[in-house]
Enzyme design. Structure first.
Site, PDB file in Angstrom:
ATOM      1  N   LYS A  82       0.833  -1.199   0.000  1.00 33.50           N
ATOM      2  CA  LYS A  82       0.000   0.000   0.000  1.00 33.50           C
ATOM      3  C   LYS A  82       0.871   1.254   0.000  1.00 33.50           C
ATOM      4  O   LYS A  82       2.032   1.224   0.418  1.00 33.50           O
ATOM      5  CB  LYS A  82      -0.964  -0.011   1.185  1.00 33.50           C
ATOM      6  CG  LYS A  82      -0.334   0.127   2.543  1.00 33.50           C
ATOM      7  CD  LYS A  82      -1.378  -0.054   3.647  1.00 33.50           C
ATOM      8  CE  LYS A  82      -2.505   0.939   3.508  1.00 33.50           C
ATOM      9  NZ  LYS A  82      -3.520   0.806   4.576  1.00 33.50           N
TER      10      LYS A  82
ATOM     11  N   ILE B 183      -9.756   6.472   0.163  1.00 34.55           N
ATOM     12  CA  ILE B 183      -9.068   6.106   1.404  1.00 34.55           C
ATOM     13  C   ILE B 183      -8.152   7.231   1.874  1.00 34.55           C
ATOM     14  O   ILE B 183      -8.029   7.500   3.066  1.00 34.55           O
ATOM     15  CB  ILE B 183      -8.244   4.811   1.220  1.00 34.55           C
ATOM     16  CG1 ILE B 183      -9.142   3.675   0.696  1.00 34.55           C
ATOM     17  CG2 ILE B 183      -7.556   4.412   2.528  1.00 34.55           C
ATOM     18  CD1 ILE B 183     -10.257   3.270   1.621  1.00 34.55           C
ATOM     19  N   GLY B 184      -7.501   7.893   0.917  1.00 28.01           N
ATOM     20  CA  GLY B 184      -6.610   8.994   1.283  1.00 28.01           C
ATOM     21  C   GLY B 184      -5.211   8.548   1.675  1.00 28.01           C
ATOM     22  O   GLY B 184      -4.518   9.210   2.445  1.00 28.01           O
TER      23      GLY B 184
ATOM     24  N   CYS C 234      -1.451  11.696  -7.020  1.00 23.68           N
ATOM     25  CA  CYS C 234      -1.569  12.576  -5.845  1.00 23.68           C
ATOM     26  C   CYS C 234      -1.643  14.037  -6.295  1.00 23.68           C
ATOM     27  O   CYS C 234      -1.098  14.405  -7.321  1.00 23.68           O
ATOM     28  CB  CYS C 234      -0.356  12.456  -4.922  1.00 23.68           C
ATOM     29  SG  CYS C 234       0.672  11.029  -5.092  1.00 23.68           S
TER      30      CYS C 234
ATOM     31  N   ILE D 255      -4.024   1.101 -15.401  1.00 19.84           N
ATOM     32  CA  ILE D 255      -4.390   2.453 -14.990  1.00 19.84           C
ATOM     33  C   ILE D 255      -4.621   2.534 -13.484  1.00 19.84           C
ATOM     34  O   ILE D 255      -4.942   1.533 -12.857  1.00 19.84           O
ATOM     35  CB  ILE D 255      -5.669   2.946 -15.707  1.00 19.84           C
ATOM     36  CG1 ILE D 255      -6.832   1.997 -15.440  1.00 19.84           C
ATOM     37  CG2 ILE D 255      -5.423   3.110 -17.203  1.00 19.84           C
ATOM     38  CD1 ILE D 255      -8.189   2.459 -15.974  1.00 19.84           C
TER      39      ILE D 255
ATOM     40  N   THR E 256      -7.164   4.553 -10.680  1.00 17.75           N
ATOM     41  CA  THR E 256      -8.623   4.619 -10.716  1.00 17.75           C
ATOM     42  C   THR E 256      -9.145   5.786 -11.552  1.00 17.75           C
ATOM     43  O   THR E 256      -8.479   6.805 -11.719  1.00 17.75           O
ATOM     44  CB  THR E 256      -9.191   4.750  -9.295  1.00 17.75           C
ATOM     45  OG1 THR E 256      -8.609   5.899  -8.664  1.00 17.75           O
ATOM     46  CG2 THR E 256      -8.892   3.510  -8.472  1.00 17.75           C
TER      47      THR E 256
ATOM     48  N   GLY F 136     -12.506  -1.820 -10.446  1.00 17.23           N
ATOM     49  CA  GLY F 136     -13.307  -3.025 -10.604  1.00 17.23           C
ATOM     50  C   GLY F 136     -13.615  -3.304 -12.065  1.00 17.23           C
ATOM     51  O   GLY F 136     -13.155  -2.592 -12.968  1.00 17.23           O
TER      52      GLY F 136
ATOM     53  N   GLY G 181      -6.215  -5.868  -8.410  1.00 20.56           N
ATOM     54  CA  GLY G 181      -6.576  -4.866  -7.418  1.00 20.56           C
ATOM     55  C   GLY G 181      -7.877  -5.170  -6.709  1.00 20.56           C
ATOM     56  O   GLY G 181      -7.926  -5.949  -5.757  1.00 20.56           O
ATOM     57  N   THR G 182      -8.965  -4.584  -7.205  1.00 14.31           N
ATOM     58  CA  THR G 182     -10.268  -4.744  -6.567  1.00 14.31           C
ATOM     59  C   THR G 182     -10.692  -6.205  -6.472  1.00 14.31           C
ATOM     60  O   THR G 182     -11.444  -6.581  -5.570  1.00 14.31           O
ATOM     61  CB  THR G 182     -11.322  -3.907  -7.327  1.00 14.31           C
ATOM     62  OG1 THR G 182     -10.907  -2.533  -7.314  1.00 14.31           O
ATOM     63  CG2 THR G 182     -12.697  -4.011  -6.708  1.00 14.31           C
TER      64      THR G 182
END
EC number: 1.3.1.14
Length: 305
Positions: free
Chosen positions: A44, A70-71, A129, A191, A193, A217, A265-266
């Site tokens: 992460k 989530i940040g 970011c 990619i 999100t 997703g 990922g998802t």
């Protein structure tokens, strides 16, 4: 079938990795499969200092996907180095660190902290970011800033491969890909999100406290495939594909359009054994479609005449 591959100098036993932010630090998923059966893991996002992340709610389910804001909650890079990394089987499993920062100089500093860590195989740079020094626009939406970040990380990363993770929230992703390549990136991952939102008509409120979040997703897979296909044909450095991969067939689609490796990922949220299952099933899928080898299959898409 042998599915090992060299990706930007990384020796991967297979092209299946996990995506940052969906697999924790890897340790949380050990009960669901053998980490060493994967090609690698991307931990992460890490920042110089600990981050609490965004207020709740941070996740909203959507048709065929999910939104998250989530940040970049994380314990900070030092905690990762001292407490998380030693518990991972990094001698036999490539562990990639994902970097989060608010300006190019901070990205460079973070790369310098990780440069001497033997257990970190490569650095993936999150340019989605916001750039605080440039009014908050995401680095990944400004090709000049992408080049600047890539240069800053490359300068301080020692001999570690640099992978720039590109945002799809741009007019032409190939311009951003070339900017990363110009800055010295060894590879690309894409990619990240898609920017999106969801609302509650009963409460008349956003479903995320941050209002806007990142869509991931199965819903994003066609966009991700298009971006990977265009990027592979625009740059000389290797590309790692991600976005909506939940089956070995999905993974094979990304390889077919030219990705040399993929990230799950998802899918890890849908079922915690997803990445392990895909790694196990991919060789069978390649044999079923009569691929001579992994190398032969990668980028072998037949276009209409």
């Amino acid at each position: 079938m042998d599915v090992s591959i060299d990706f930007a100098g990384l020796k991967l036993k297979n092209p299946i990795l996990t995506a940052s932010g969906t697999f924790g630090f890897g340790l949380e998923f050990q009960r669901y499969g053998d980490l060493e059966s994967l090609g690698g893991i991307v931990v992460k996002g890490l920042s110089l200092k600990p981050r609490e992340g965004n207020p709740m709610p941070r996740i909203a389910e959507t048709p065929c996907g999910m939104l998250n804001a989530i940040g970049i909650q994380n314990p900070g890079v030092e905690e990762f180095i001292n407490k998380k990394l030693p518990k991972l089987p990094w001698k036999t499993l490539p562990v990639l660190a994902n970097l989060y920062a608010t300006d190019a100089e901070e990205f460079g500093e973070l790369a310098g902290v990780l440069a001497g860590e033997e257990g970190v195989a490569a650095l993936e740079v999150n340019v989605s970011c916001p750039n605080v020094k440039e009014g908050g626009i995401a680095f990944g939406q400004d090709p000049k800033q992408i080049t600047k970040v890539a240069e800053a990380v490359k300068k301080n990363a020692g001999n570690k491969p640099i992978i720039i993770k590109l945002s799809p929230n741009v007019t032409d992703i190939t311009v951003c890909a070339k900017a990363a390549e110009d800055g010295g990136a060894d590879a690309l991952s894409l990619i990240n999100t898609l920017s999106g939102m969801a609302v509650d008509i009963e409460r008349r409120t956003p479903r995320l406290a941050n209002v806007i979040g990142g869509l991931s997703g199965p819903a994003v897979k066609p966009v991700a495939l298009r971006c990977v296909y265009q990027t592979v044909n625009a740059v000389k450095i290797p590309v790692m594909g991600l976005g909506g991969i939940t089956t070995a067939e999905d993974a094979a689609e990304f390889l077919l359009v030219g990705a040399k490796a993929v990230q799950i990922g998802t899918g890890n949220f849908l079922s915690p054994d997803t990445a392990f299952r895909i790694a196990e099933e991919l060789p069978k899928v390649l044999e079923r479609v009569k691929a001579e080898s992994l190398d032969e299959f990668i980028g072998s898409l037949k276009l209409p005449k």
